[in-house]
Scaffold this motif. Structure first.
Motif, PDB file in Angstrom:
ATOM      1  N   ILE A   1       0.867  -1.176   0.000  1.00  0.00           N
ATOM      2  CA  ILE A   1       0.000   0.000   0.000  1.00  0.00           C
ATOM      3  C   ILE A   1       0.906   1.228   0.000  1.00  0.00           C
ATOM      4  N   HIS A   2       0.680   2.145  -0.947  1.00  0.00           N
ATOM      5  CA  HIS A   2       1.487   3.365  -1.057  1.00  0.00           C
ATOM      6  C   HIS A   2       0.625   4.578  -0.716  1.00  0.00           C
ATOM      7  N   PHE A   3       1.047   5.347   0.304  1.00  0.00           N
ATOM      8  CA  PHE A   3       0.399   6.615   0.653  1.00  0.00           C
ATOM      9  C   PHE A   3       1.330   7.714   0.167  1.00  0.00           C
ATOM     10  N   GLU A   4       0.910   8.472  -0.862  1.00  0.00           N
ATOM     11  CA  GLU A   4       1.823   9.377  -1.558  1.00  0.00           C
ATOM     12  C   GLU A   4       1.319  10.821  -1.548  1.00  0.00           C
ATOM     13  N   PRO A   5       2.042  11.736  -0.859  1.00  0.00           N
ATOM     14  CA  PRO A   5       1.644  13.148  -0.852  1.00  0.00           C
ATOM     15  C   PRO A   5       2.299  13.917  -2.002  1.00  0.00           C
ATOM     16  N   PHE A   6       1.523  14.751  -2.659  1.00  0.00           N
ATOM     17  CA  PHE A   6       2.040  15.631  -3.704  1.00  0.00           C
ATOM     18  C   PHE A   6       1.576  17.053  -3.413  1.00  0.00           C
ATOM     19  N   GLU A   7       2.004  17.995  -4.238  1.00  0.00           N
ATOM     20  CA  GLU A   7       1.736  19.400  -3.944  1.00  0.00           C
ATOM     21  C   GLU A   7       0.245  19.702  -3.906  1.00  0.00           C
ATOM     22  N   LYS A   8      -0.508  19.158  -4.872  1.00  0.00           N
ATOM     23  CA  LYS A   8      -1.914  19.527  -4.983  1.00  0.00           C
ATOM     24  C   LYS A   8      -2.870  18.358  -4.819  1.00  0.00           C
ATOM     25  N   PHE A   9      -2.357  17.161  -4.571  1.00  0.00           N
ATOM     26  CA  PHE A   9      -3.255  16.037  -4.332  1.00  0.00           C
ATOM     27  C   PHE A   9      -2.541  14.970  -3.515  1.00  0.00           C
ATOM     28  N   TYR A  10      -3.329  14.051  -3.002  1.00  0.00           N
ATOM     29  CA  TYR A  10      -2.824  12.964  -2.167  1.00  0.00           C
ATOM     30  C   TYR A  10      -3.450  11.688  -2.695  1.00  0.00           C
ATOM     31  N   ARG A  11      -2.640  10.690  -2.969  1.00  0.00           N
ATOM     32  CA  ARG A  11      -3.209   9.475  -3.542  1.00  0.00           C
ATOM     33  C   ARG A  11      -2.753   8.239  -2.775  1.00  0.00           C
ATOM     34  N   ILE A  12      -3.580   7.207  -2.857  1.00  0.00           N
ATOM     35  CA  ILE A  12      -3.271   5.916  -2.248  1.00  0.00           C
ATOM     36  C   ILE A  12      -3.321   4.870  -3.357  1.00  0.00           C
ATOM     37  N   ARG A  13      -2.230   4.138  -3.512  1.00  0.00           N
ATOM     38  CA  ARG A  13      -2.164   3.111  -4.545  1.00  0.00           C
ATOM     39  C   ARG A  13      -1.924   1.743  -3.911  1.00  0.00           C
ATOM     40  N   LEU A  14      -2.468   0.712  -4.533  1.00  0.00           N
ATOM     41  CA  LEU A  14      -2.281  -0.671  -4.096  1.00  0.00           C
ATOM     42  C   LEU A  14      -1.546  -1.434  -5.189  1.00  0.00           C
ATOM     43  N   ARG A  15      -0.576  -2.254  -4.782  1.00  0.00           N
ATOM     44  CA  ARG A  15       0.088  -3.138  -5.749  1.00  0.00           C
ATOM     45  C   ARG A  15      -0.621  -4.486  -5.714  1.00  0.00           C
ATOM     46  N   VAL A  16      -1.363  -4.747  -6.763  1.00  0.00           N
ATOM     47  CA  VAL A  16      -2.117  -5.996  -6.874  1.00  0.00           C
ATOM     48  C   VAL A  16      -1.560  -6.795  -8.045  1.00  0.00           C
TER      49      VAL A  16
ATOM     50  N   THR B   1       9.447  13.338   1.787  1.00  0.00           N
ATOM     51  CA  THR B   1       9.482  13.824   0.413  1.00  0.00           C
ATOM     52  C   THR B   1       9.234  15.329   0.420  1.00  0.00           C
ATOM     53  N   LEU B   2       9.194  15.936  -0.761  1.00  0.00           N
ATOM     54  CA  LEU B   2       9.018  17.383  -0.849  1.00  0.00           C
ATOM     55  C   LEU B   2       7.730  17.868  -0.192  1.00  0.00           C
ATOM     56  N   PHE B   3       6.671  17.058  -0.273  1.00  0.00           N
ATOM     57  CA  PHE B   3       5.360  17.531   0.167  1.00  0.00           C
ATOM     58  C   PHE B   3       4.790  16.703   1.312  1.00  0.00           C
ATOM     59  N   GLY B   4       5.665  16.048   2.073  1.00  0.00           N
ATOM     60  CA  GLY B   4       5.210  15.264   3.212  1.00  0.00           C
ATOM     61  C   GLY B   4       5.861  13.893   3.218  1.00  0.00           C
ATOM     62  N   GLU B   5       5.440  13.073   4.152  1.00  0.00           N
ATOM     63  CA  GLU B   5       6.033  11.752   4.295  1.00  0.00           C
ATOM     64  C   GLU B   5       5.281  10.724   3.453  1.00  0.00           C
ATOM     65  N   LYS B   6       6.012  10.080   2.544  1.00  0.00           N
ATOM     66  CA  LYS B   6       5.434   8.955   1.811  1.00  0.00           C
ATOM     67  C   LYS B   6       5.538   7.719   2.692  1.00  0.00           C
ATOM     68  N   THR B   7       4.462   6.958   2.757  1.00  0.00           N
ATOM     69  CA  THR B   7       4.429   5.759   3.583  1.00  0.00           C
ATOM     70  C   THR B   7       4.093   4.564   2.708  1.00  0.00           C
ATOM     71  N   VAL B   8       4.887   3.511   2.854  1.00  0.00           N
ATOM     72  CA  VAL B   8       4.627   2.268   2.128  1.00  0.00           C
ATOM     73  C   VAL B   8       4.463   1.149   3.147  1.00  0.00           C
ATOM     74  N   MET B   9       3.399   0.381   2.996  1.00  0.00           N
ATOM     75  CA  MET B   9       3.132  -0.746   3.892  1.00  0.00           C
ATOM     76  C   MET B   9       3.193  -2.034   3.083  1.00  0.00           C
ATOM     77  N   ARG B  10       4.121  -2.916   3.426  1.00  0.00           N
ATOM     78  CA  ARG B  10       4.219  -4.236   2.788  1.00  0.00           C
ATOM     79  C   ARG B  10       3.343  -5.211   3.572  1.00  0.00           C
TER      80      ARG B  10
END
Length: 574
Positions: free
Chosen positions: A210-225, A285-294
């Motif tokens: 699970i990837h929690f990814e902060p960017f300048e204008k949006f925040y997204r959560i991605r899953l590796r399936v 990262t530039l716009f906050g902490e990216k968090t990855v959960m294995r």
């Protein structure tokens, strides 16, 4: 003429706005003192007590502040909310100090506020954003409405994403450390429910990360399936810090430390007999902490060797190797190719009451009952070499080293294999033959490699076609170029391709299957190693002995209809 101050002490303790109104004659001294006392007793900002008293109305106060302090006056009703710069000011600071960022130009930021004497807010914004602040006066009631609207929109957005509430339980890990400062503040109900939903969605979809990814204008959560990252949600940017803090609390990380990467673990309890472990990694990262959960599912190691996708002859070679009394078996491949699951499966096969198994890992990903697992800790001095040396004094039968990273680790592992122990480990190489030359490049003597390594398996994971698959027509010229032999194109089999259905969420693939190159170290290969031969010579000899390359093993899966030709071509070289 300005009104007389009641006394110097009282005047000093009043807010700047109260003193300004008093000096301008808009409030009498008794009024100012009474409002000051009321605000203190009710724990309200002075401006709230002032407007509630009716001594001045919101429009009149805004006009007074603009004229007195020389700041521009703005009607907030004329502001388009969608044009406000997103996440220019921290949401918690914005709500507590009652300020809203209106615009940003270079290193200058226009900020709406109703009390220009609130210098604490201006200083905090300047420090946090590293910008010069240009105050803009707005009506207090309109500002409160805007703040409530912004807060409500974020909460509503999260609520819409949560849907049905899912109650889940986390294991309370033993820890001697005191609770982190501020940990009790991270029990924000919408954030807790939202994270619970993301974790359950990931588990139910069979995600590996699970990837929690902060960017300048949006925040997204991605899953590796099935090895592919898919966007799962885009929550409001304003929740990113609360979400990371919640994860840090669960993983026993320092929620106040945001400047350096951190690693931790957490455990999700699904039932009395089913738990899921998560390995947590944070990265500034530039716009906050990216968090990855294995996601570490211990049940994967219980699937059995048949579920991994070995061909019958490959399975026989592997089982013969791991059941030998001593020697070294190496598993190679890139990150995410299933090496850990393969090793744990092998350990599970030989995990019997009469065998002492010890593992050194960084970290231990799956808990195996009956196996002595050690987490290496470089900062504490518990490195792979130190753990291995200790294992050799613990009467081991089988040793598993998470990864051979350097010459010292390789030397100790090889000596263990030469002195009556079975050793398992991993290396990051592209195929089986190049693993031997990698060890030689590390500085391991060729005669030590030849006398200890008994089998090398290289592997990849390719996506498995869903049951909705359909036959596809592929030109013989393309099949021949991919690596099929002319005699194999006899029409006795049919290639399949992805279609997409509800079961596979329209992707055409569901689950993954391994493709393997199993290379036993024969006498002929030993001679090449002793002669300092290269990987090409070893590959030619292994092919002459019937060892399938990764591409050839993948093409077998294509013939069996388990995966598509595109998948095999995408994860192998020929």
């Amino acid at each position: 003429m300005a009104a007389a101050l009641p006394n110097s002490t009282a005047a000093t303790s009043m807010s700047g706005l109260a003193r300004a109104l008093l000096q301008a004659g808009r409030l009498s001294a008794p009024q100012a003192e009474a409002l000051h006392k009321k605000a203190g007793a009710e724990k309200l900002p002075f401006i709230d007590a002032l407007l509630a008293s009716g001594a001045i109305d919101a429009p009149g106060l805004a006009l007074f502040c603009a004229e007195t302090f020389g700041y521009p006056l703005l009607d907030l009703h004329s502001v388009d909310l969608e044009m406000l710069p997103p996440k220019s000011i921290d949401g918690k600071l914005m709500q507590s100090q009652r300020v809203v960022a209106l615009a940003r130009r270079g290193n200058k930021m226009s900020v709406a506020l109703s009390d220009p004497t609130n210098t604490q807010a201006l200083d905090q914004i300047k420090f946090q954003t590293e910008s010069s602040v240009e105050p803009v006066i707005v009506q207090h009631d309109a500002l409160l409405q805007l703040l409530a609207s912004l807060n409500k929109s974020a909460e509503q957005s999260i609520s819409d994403m949560i849907g049905d509430e899912q109650e889940i339980q986390f294991a309370e890990e033993e820890s001697s450390a005191a609770p982190e400062p501020g940990a009790n503040e991270i029990e924000d109900a919408p954030i807790v429910k939202f994270l619970n939903k993301i974790l359950m969605d990931a588990v139910n979809m069979g995600a590996s990360d699970i990837h929690f990814e902060p960017f300048e204008k949006f925040y997204r959560i991605r899953l590796r399936v099935d090895g592919v990252l898919r966007e799962h949600a885009q929550p409001p940017v304003s929740i990113k810090e609360k979400l990371v803090s919640r994860i840090k609390v669960l993983a026993r990380l320092d929620i106040s430390e945001k400047r350096v990467p951190q690693d931790g673990r957490m455990r999700l309890i699904l039932s009395p007999t089913k738990t899921i472990d998560f390995r947590v990694s944070t990265l500034p990262t530039l716009f906050g902490e990216k968090t990855v959960m294995r996601i570490l599912d211990a049940s994967q190691a219980q699937m059995g060797i048949d579920a991994l996708g070995y061909d019958p002859e490959q399975k026989e070679l592997l089982l013969n190797a791991i059941e030998r009394p001593y020697g070294m078996v190496l598993v190679t491949g890139p990150t995410g190719s299933g090496k850990t699951v393969s090793l744990y499966t092998c350990l599970n096969v030989i995990n019997k009451p009469g065998i002492n198994i010890s593992t050194a890992e960084d970290p231990a990903e799956i808990n195996l009952p009956g196996v002595n697992q050690v987490n290496v800790n470089d900062r504490a001095g518990l490195t792979f070499p130190v753990a291995l040396k200790s294992f050799l004094r613990q009467d081991p039968d089988v040793i598993m080293v998470g990864e051979i990273r350097d010459l010292e680790t390789a030397d100790i592992a090889i000596k263990a294999a030469q002195t009556g122990h079975m050793v398992f480990s991993t290396l990051h190489t592209n195929d089986a033959p190049s693993t031997l030359t990698r060890l030689m490049n590390m500085g391991v003597a060729p005669f030590n490699i030849a006398s200890s390594v008994i089998l090398i398996t290289a592997q990849r994971l390719t996506r498995r076609l869903c049951t909705c698959k359909q036959p596809v027509a592929i030109l013989d010229a393309i099949l021949l170029k991919a690596g099929f032999l002319a005699e194999e194109l006899d029409g006795s089999w049919q290639p399949y391709g992805p279609v997409g259905c509800e079961r596979c969420n329209g992707g055409g693939y569901k689950g993954r299957v391994g493709i393997y190159q199993i290379m036993p170290i024969t006498e002929a290969i030993e001679k090449i190693i002793l002669a300092h031969g290269n990987s090409l010579e070893i590959a030619r000899q292994s092919e002459a002995e019937g060892v399938k390359s990764l591409r050839r093993s993948g093409l077998v899966k294509v013939r069996q209809g388990l995966t598509s030709l595109e998948e095999v071509l995408g994860c192998t070289n020929e």
